[in-house]
Design a protein around this motif. Structure first.
Motif, PDB file in Angstrom:
ATOM      1  N   PRO A  46       0.498  -1.123  -0.228  1.00  0.00           N
ATOM      2  CA  PRO A  46      -0.196   0.420   0.283  1.00  0.00           C
ATOM      3  C   PRO A  46       0.392   1.191  -0.649  1.00  0.00           C
ATOM      4  N   VAL A  50       1.854   1.558   6.599  1.00  0.00           N
ATOM      5  CA  VAL A  50       1.126   0.840   7.723  1.00  0.00           C
ATOM      6  C   VAL A  50       2.100  -0.483   8.065  1.00  0.00           C
ATOM      7  N   SER A  52       2.504  -3.630   9.895  1.00  0.00           N
ATOM      8  CA  SER A  52       2.561  -4.854   9.107  1.00  0.00           C
ATOM      9  C   SER A  52       0.226  -4.976   9.301  1.00  0.00           C
ATOM     10  N   LEU A  53       0.553  -6.491   8.842  1.00  0.00           N
ATOM     11  CA  LEU A  53      -0.574  -6.707   8.706  1.00  0.00           C
ATOM     12  C   LEU A  53      -1.598  -6.687  10.161  1.00  0.00           C
ATOM     13  N   ASP A  55      -1.476  -4.425  12.381  1.00  0.00           N
ATOM     14  CA  ASP A  55      -2.360  -3.028  12.403  1.00  0.00           C
ATOM     15  C   ASP A  55      -3.010  -2.775  11.800  1.00  0.00           C
ATOM     16  N   CYS A  56      -3.463  -3.580  10.914  1.00  0.00           N
ATOM     17  CA  CYS A  56      -4.502  -2.979   9.976  1.00  0.00           C
ATOM     18  C   CYS A  56      -5.762  -3.185  10.648  1.00  0.00           C
ATOM     19  N   GLU A  60      -8.054   0.056   6.101  1.00  0.00           N
ATOM     20  CA  GLU A  60      -7.127  -0.655   5.597  1.00  0.00           C
ATOM     21  C   GLU A  60      -8.304  -1.688   4.763  1.00  0.00           C
ATOM     22  N   GLY A  61      -9.276  -2.019   4.954  1.00  0.00           N
ATOM     23  CA  GLY A  61      -9.964  -2.829   3.952  1.00  0.00           C
ATOM     24  C   GLY A  61     -10.004  -2.722   3.083  1.00  0.00           C
ATOM     25  N   LEU A  64      -6.373  -3.594   0.884  1.00  0.00           N
ATOM     26  CA  LEU A  64      -5.542  -4.923   1.684  1.00  0.00           C
ATOM     27  C   LEU A  64      -6.625  -5.568   0.250  1.00  0.00           C
ATOM     28  N   THR A  90       3.948 -11.287   9.278  1.00  0.00           N
ATOM     29  CA  THR A  90       4.057 -10.096   9.880  1.00  0.00           C
ATOM     30  C   THR A  90       4.464 -10.284  11.099  1.00  0.00           C
ATOM     31  N   HIS A 100       6.878  -2.267   6.858  1.00  0.00           N
ATOM     32  CA  HIS A 100       5.698  -1.687   6.135  1.00  0.00           C
ATOM     33  C   HIS A 100       4.887  -3.269   5.565  1.00  0.00           C
ATOM     34  N   LEU A 101       4.095  -3.061   5.772  1.00  0.00           N
ATOM     35  CA  LEU A 101       3.455  -4.075   5.260  1.00  0.00           C
ATOM     36  C   LEU A 101       3.826  -4.105   3.721  1.00  0.00           C
TER      37      LEU A 101
END
Length: 118
Positions: A46, A50, A52-53, A55-56, A60-61, A64, A90, A100-101
């Motif tokens: 993205p 963010v 990591s996953l 932290d979503c 962020e939906g 993602l 993750t 960073h995701l």
């Protein structure tokens, strides 16, 4: 200074570091991994930072979902005609190295993959 100031992927998004881009839109960027573990090894990130996953949240939906839906198109365009693998590492125990995701897309003949995989 915040974590984003030192984030390699934020620097790529900002154009401060080069990448071999394969796709870009307002919300995401896809590029070749500089240390590929398979004949095809793309990273999809993205553009907004963010860590990591884990932290979503609901915010962020949408990005993602768009990232996941873009992966098959990117894999096909890269020549993955017989399947591909997706990986999101993750946290430290999950093998995450860049905070960073990012989504790994790996493909190509399995005998040509290099280990260990991300």
């Amino acid at each position: 200074m915040n974590a984003q100031d030192n984030c390699i992927f934020c620097k790529i998004v900002a154009g401060q570091l080069p990448s071999n881009k394969v796709y870009e839109d307002d919300d995401m960027l896809a590029f070749h991994d500089i240390h590929p573990k398979a004949p095809v090894h793309l990273l999809v990130i993205p553009k907004s930072h963010v860590d990591s996953l884990a932290d979503c949240g609901a915010g962020e939906g949408q990005v993602l979902a768009r990232m996941m839906l873009k992966v098959p198109e990117l894999a096909r365009a890269a020549g993955c005609s017989n399947g591909f693998r997706t990986v999101i590492n993750t946290g430290p125990d999950g093998g995450q190295e860049v905070y960073h995701l990012h989504l790994h897309v790996l493909g190509g003949p399995r005998h040509a993959w290099k280990g260990p995989l991300p």
